[in-house]
Scaffold this active site. Structure first.
Site, PDB file in Angstrom:
ATOM      1  N   GLN A   1       0.954  -1.240  -0.027  1.00  0.00           N
ATOM      2  CA  GLN A   1      -0.113   0.149  -0.283  1.00  0.00           C
ATOM      3  C   GLN A   1       0.899   0.558   0.128  1.00  0.00           C
ATOM      4  O   GLN A   1       2.166   1.009   0.099  1.00  0.00           O
ATOM      5  CB  GLN A   1      -1.283   0.049   1.096  1.00  0.00           C
ATOM      6  CG  GLN A   1      -2.403  -1.506   0.966  1.00  0.00           C
ATOM      7  CD  GLN A   1      -2.908  -1.278   2.274  1.00  0.00           C
ATOM      8  OE1 GLN A   1      -2.740  -2.102   3.612  1.00  0.00           O
ATOM      9  NE2 GLN A   1      -4.079  -0.039   2.284  1.00  0.00           N
ATOM     10  N   HIS A   2       0.274   2.450  -0.244  1.00  0.00           N
ATOM     11  CA  HIS A   2       0.812   3.520   0.016  1.00  0.00           C
ATOM     12  C   HIS A   2       1.564   4.265  -1.371  1.00  0.00           C
ATOM     13  O   HIS A   2       1.786   5.151  -0.908  1.00  0.00           O
ATOM     14  CB  HIS A   2       1.622   3.864   1.237  1.00  0.00           C
ATOM     15  CG  HIS A   2       0.776   3.611   2.370  1.00  0.00           C
ATOM     16  ND1 HIS A   2      -0.668   3.865   2.932  1.00  0.00           N
ATOM     17  CD2 HIS A   2       0.857   2.556   3.260  1.00  0.00           C
ATOM     18  CE1 HIS A   2      -1.452   3.603   4.222  1.00  0.00           C
ATOM     19  NE2 HIS A   2      -0.606   2.234   4.139  1.00  0.00           N
TER      20      HIS A   2
ATOM     21  N   ASP B   1      -2.474  -5.069  -0.230  1.00  0.00           N
ATOM     22  CA  ASP B   1      -1.874  -6.106   0.931  1.00  0.00           C
ATOM     23  C   ASP B   1      -2.735  -6.816   1.679  1.00  0.00           C
ATOM     24  O   ASP B   1      -3.347  -7.154   2.380  1.00  0.00           O
ATOM     25  CB  ASP B   1      -0.731  -6.211   1.504  1.00  0.00           C
ATOM     26  CG  ASP B   1      -0.365  -4.500   2.275  1.00  0.00           C
ATOM     27  OD1 ASP B   1      -0.942  -3.896   2.243  1.00  0.00           O
ATOM     28  OD2 ASP B   1       1.070  -5.108   2.104  1.00  0.00           O
TER      29      ASP B   1
END
Length: 487
Positions: free
Chosen positions: A81-82, A239
């Site tokens: 992520q991110h 995830d």
């Protein structure tokens, strides 16, 4: 190997260090082929990766899967992520991706909170208070430090979006991963124009948010992957949302993941909004929510203590007088970013094994505190939570006896350790399977029985140790807040 009973799907996990691919039989959930290939991450002040490595690693992982990958009818990609992926007009990376664990944008995160209404504003609008991991802070950092890169950027993507777009030719994402950017409004489930305007990001540069169960596209021509043209591509997800799908968890079932960092979450029917920033109000991949909290110090910190003591990680001994707060990298839950490890209660008769057990106790104490926030209070799953439900223990540490017994003793809950591995890739596979069967992907995972594993019965909660750790943490708070070397 016996022939597959149903159609085949591919689930992918593109994580920080590697890409894994599973070919799964939709009818049975059996993994018929798998592959894995590494990618690199820079060290030093930043944490960056070239997104093209992810594509090369995907190709290598799929080649290891052999002919079953070519026979797959659908594919889905779960990913870290991110991360901020910036692409030019040709779809090539402008610069390496800034990953979730690149914390250079911490000052920009603090400034964004101050400039836009404070923590309560962000929690109500996006579900979370932006930390350095969030994509919006990374974009603000890039605009401040590399304005030429921002000017060259014609598309902004997350890691899983990048791979999905190279498969389909279409810029798409999903609600689960979008909810970790800091510019997706959880109330309206749309990009937040006020936040985007504040950070100078044109919404036209962002991918379309594909709804759960919707097809993101089909595999196009012009690639060297072993997929047939026209293979269905699901929207994919982040995830944590993919792992929740991979477990098929129902609302209120607690999950604890033991990795380098520790993570706790549960599916909730209520939209979270924690103004303290401890609980991230992520969306899940199905239409519900995934309140999540994490600690920075988990398996790596405990292993480091074992190494310092010259002990195997399982060489713990019971003891009731020593307390160790293993905050070796600072800590996020509790929020003590400048802290370091702290040992209290050392005596002549204290053994190394007791100190090691104290490290486990300190790490699990922090995780259980985070779990209480996820499951209870005004911003957790509240009425969804079932206090008698087994705590699902996953991640690299979950199979360690010392971790299992410490979680069991300090939680007072039954603990279930799923036998299935690669839960992110399995969740992506379940998402792909849902495109073919019309099923809820979580129901697909439950049909595959992915959460099956031994259940350790509940034991009486060790209130004495919990109280002792809490007391030391409270008493030492001023020291921990100052950090090492502070006057």
């Amino acid at each position: 190997m016996s022939a597959a009973e149903g159609p085949l799907v591919v689930g992918v996990d593109t994580s920080t260090q590697s890409t894994k691919a599973l070919v799964v039989d939709v009818a049975t959930g059996r993994v018929v082929a798998s592959g894995q290939a590494p990618h690199t991450v820079t060290s030093g002040a930043g944490r960056e990766s070239d997104p093209r490595q992810w594509w090369d690693a995907l190709g290598e992982a799929l080649r290891q899967c052999g002919e079953p990958a070519h026979e797959a009818a659908a594919v889905s990609i779960g990913g870290q992520q991110h991360g901020l992926v910036t692409l030019d007009e040709r779809g090539e990376p402008v610069r390496p991706a800034l990953l979730w664990n690149d914390v250079r944008s911490a000052p920009q995160g603090r400034r964004l909170i101050e400039e836009l209404g404070g923590a309560k504003f962000w929690a109500e609008r996006t579900g979370s208070v932006p930390a350095a991991s969030f994509t919006v802070t990374k974009w603000a950092w890039l605009a401040e430090h590399e304005p030429e890169a921002v000017r060259a950027t014609k598309a902004v993507r997350l890691p899983h979006d990048y791979l999905t777009e190279r498969l389909t030719g279409q810029g798409t994402t999903d609600r689960g991963d979008a909810s970790g950017t800091g510019w997706w409004a959880s109330g309206s489930e749309a990009y937040d124009e006020e936040i985007l305007a504040h950070v100078g990001l044109d919404p036209a540069l962002l991918p379309r948010v594909v709804r759960p169960g919707e097809v993101a596209g089909t595999v196009r021509d012009g690639h060297d992957l072993p997929f047939s043209k026209g293979t269905l591509v699901a929207c994919g997800t982040g995830d944590n949302a993919a792992a929740a799908l991979g477990l098929g968890v129902r609302p209120g079932t607690p999950v604890m993941s033991l990795g380098t960092s520790g993570t706790v979450y549960a599916v909730s029917r209520r939209r979270p909004a924690d103004p303290t920033g401890t609980v991230a109000g992520f969306a899940d991949a199905r239409g519900d929510w995934l309140p999540l909290a994490c600690t920075l110090n988990c398996t790596l910190a405990v292993d480091r203590v074992a190494s310092l003591l010259g002990l195997d990680r399982e060489a713990v001994e019971p003891g009731d007088g020593v307390t160790l707060l293993p905050f070796l990298d600072g800590e996020r839950t509790p929020n003590l970013p400048r802290s370091s490890g702290l040992l209290h209660g050392l005596r002549h008769d204290t053994t190394g094994g007791q100190v090691l057990q104290a490290a486990y106790d300190g790490a699990v104490y922090s995780l259980l505190g985070a779990l209480d926030l996820v499951l209870g209070g005004d911003d957790g799953t509240d009425g969804d939570a079932d206090p008698s439900a087994p705590l699902l223990l996953i991640g690299g540490g979950a199979r360690g006896t010392a971790w299992q017994q410490t979680v069991r003793r300090l939680s007072g809950r039954p603990v279930q350790v799923p036998e299935a591995r690669e839960l992110v890739a399995l969740g992506a596979a379940a998402q792909a399977a849902g495109l073919l069967t019309g099923e809820d992907p979580a129901a697909v995972a439950r049909r595959w029985n992915t959460a099956a594993g031994p259940v350790l019965e509940a034991v009486e909660r060790d209130e004495e140790t919990l109280a002792r750790v809490a007391g030391v943490l409270s008493d030492a708070a001023p020291l921990l807040e100052r950090g090492p070397g502070a006057g």
